[in-house]
Motif scaffolding. Structure first.
Motif, PDB file in Angstrom:
ATOM      1  N   ARG B 112       9.605   9.470  -3.391  1.00 63.00           N
ATOM      2  CA  ARG B 112       8.736   8.395  -3.858  1.00 63.00           C
ATOM      3  C   ARG B 112       8.299   7.523  -2.679  1.00 63.00           C
ATOM      4  NH1 ARG B 112       9.858   3.722  -5.304  1.00 63.00           N
ATOM      5  NH2 ARG B 112      12.095   4.017  -5.635  1.00 63.00           N
ATOM      6  N   LEU B 113       9.227   7.218  -1.793  1.00 62.40           N
ATOM      7  CA  LEU B 113       8.898   6.370  -0.640  1.00 62.40           C
ATOM      8  C   LEU B 113       7.973   7.104   0.340  1.00 62.40           C
ATOM      9  CD1 LEU B 113      12.385   4.710  -0.038  1.00 62.40           C
ATOM     10  CD2 LEU B 113      10.316   3.593  -0.899  1.00 62.40           C
ATOM     11  N   ILE B 114       8.162   8.404   0.493  1.00 61.54           N
ATOM     12  CA  ILE B 114       7.294   9.174   1.402  1.00 61.54           C
ATOM     13  C   ILE B 114       5.856   9.162   0.858  1.00 61.54           C
ATOM     14  CG2 ILE B 114       6.789  11.503   2.302  1.00 61.54           C
ATOM     15  CD1 ILE B 114       9.893  11.934   2.429  1.00 61.54           C
ATOM     16  N   ILE B 115       5.726   9.344  -0.457  1.00 58.74           N
ATOM     17  CA  ILE B 115       4.392   9.317  -1.075  1.00 58.74           C
ATOM     18  C   ILE B 115       3.773   7.925  -0.946  1.00 58.74           C
ATOM     19  CG2 ILE B 115       3.260   9.338  -3.361  1.00 58.74           C
ATOM     20  CD1 ILE B 115       3.627  12.118  -2.182  1.00 58.74           C
ATOM     21  N   GLU B 116       4.591   6.921  -1.166  1.00 58.71           N
ATOM     22  CA  GLU B 116       4.139   5.544  -1.051  1.00 58.71           C
ATOM     23  C   GLU B 116       3.563   5.294   0.340  1.00 58.71           C
ATOM     24  OE1 GLU B 116       6.725   3.113  -3.575  1.00 58.71           O
ATOM     25  OE2 GLU B 116       6.950   1.883  -1.783  1.00 58.71           O
ATOM     26  N   GLU B 117       4.284   5.779   1.330  1.00 55.94           N
ATOM     27  CA  GLU B 117       3.935   5.585   2.740  1.00 55.94           C
ATOM     28  C   GLU B 117       2.627   6.302   3.108  1.00 55.94           C
ATOM     29  OE1 GLU B 117       7.480   6.070   5.479  1.00 55.94           O
ATOM     30  OE2 GLU B 117       6.098   7.533   6.312  1.00 55.94           O
ATOM     31  N   THR B 118       2.425   7.482   2.513  1.00 58.32           N
ATOM     32  CA  THR B 118       1.261   8.281   2.868  1.00 58.32           C
ATOM     33  C   THR B 118       0.073   8.018   1.945  1.00 58.32           C
ATOM     34  OG1 THR B 118       1.933  10.141   1.498  1.00 58.32           O
ATOM     35  CG2 THR B 118       2.702  10.163   3.771  1.00 58.32           C
ATOM     36  N   ALA B 119       0.275   7.155   0.936  1.00 56.45           N
ATOM     37  CA  ALA B 119      -0.807   6.892  -0.017  1.00 56.45           C
ATOM     38  C   ALA B 119      -2.020   6.319   0.706  1.00 56.45           C
ATOM     39  CB  ALA B 119      -0.319   5.936  -1.096  1.00 56.45           C
ATOM     40  N   GLU B 120      -3.168   6.817   0.325  1.00 50.85           N
ATOM     41  CA  GLU B 120      -4.399   6.378   1.017  1.00 50.85           C
ATOM     42  C   GLU B 120      -4.869   5.035   0.471  1.00 50.85           C
ATOM     43  OE1 GLU B 120      -6.567  10.458   2.326  1.00 50.85           O
ATOM     44  OE2 GLU B 120      -6.653   9.921   0.219  1.00 50.85           O
TER      45      GLU B 120
END
Lengths: 120, 120
Positions: B112-120
């Motif tokens: 979840r945090l990785i996706i959060e970080e890479t969210a555009e």
């Protein structure tokens, strides 16, 4: 702005409980981010191509793939890039392959915390 | 008190860079906890048995195995339990197989945090 879908891609297995682990592992992310789906490289459903077809029908033109793999072996160096290249042509979409989760510092941290928690 | 060693066990690969990813992923844990080592089920070194032999020579009698696997397939349901059983007999030690890291809530959180970080 082009509409981007993120696919969390795991390997896949003929063992159903294996796929269920990934459903559970990605549940909070998928609930929080509606533009994120789970897909499997092989053996389990939905496949990467299934999710590209579904996503394209929903208006997504760009697909980012976050591999739920711990390290880069043949699947991430050859198989998945080849699959994505073929889908770009056959489905007229663009794709982007991210680094596998195992390369992210958060994974190292998670392992350290798991050990900390289980330390006797 | 019996002396316990924890083995972080990854699958292994003929690809050297694959093993390096696991060395890096487990570095902070191994530095913080001297009783923790990395081992591989197959193809990469050191093997689980190598680490049991080394650990026993250092006085460890009990070996806990934390699988660096995302889900339980044949390797965790059959192969590794069979290996551990055989080493218990041949090396006169005890072993304990923990749940793979992918079953831990920290993994879901990391994704979840990785996706959060890479969210555009």
């Amino acid at each position: 702005m082009r509409k981007t879908k993120t696919l969390l891609v795991a390997h896949g297995s003929s063992d159903v409980s294996w796929g269920n682990t990934f459903q559970k592992m990605t549940e909070s992310t998928r609930e929080k981010y509606p533009d994120v789906s789970l897909a499997f490289m092989e053996l389990s459903s939905p496949s990467i191509e299934d999710e590209i077809i579904t996503g394209k029908a929903e208006g997504y033109q760009h697909f980012r793939v976050l591999p739920l793999f711990l390290a880069k072996g043949k699947h991430l160096k050859k198989d998945i890039p080849a699959m994505l290249l073929s889908y770009e042509t056959s489905h007229e979409i663009s794709t982007e392959l991210l680094e596998p989760i195992g390369e992210h510092p958060l994974l190292a941290e998670a392992i350290r915390l798991i050990i900390e928690e289980t330390a006797e």
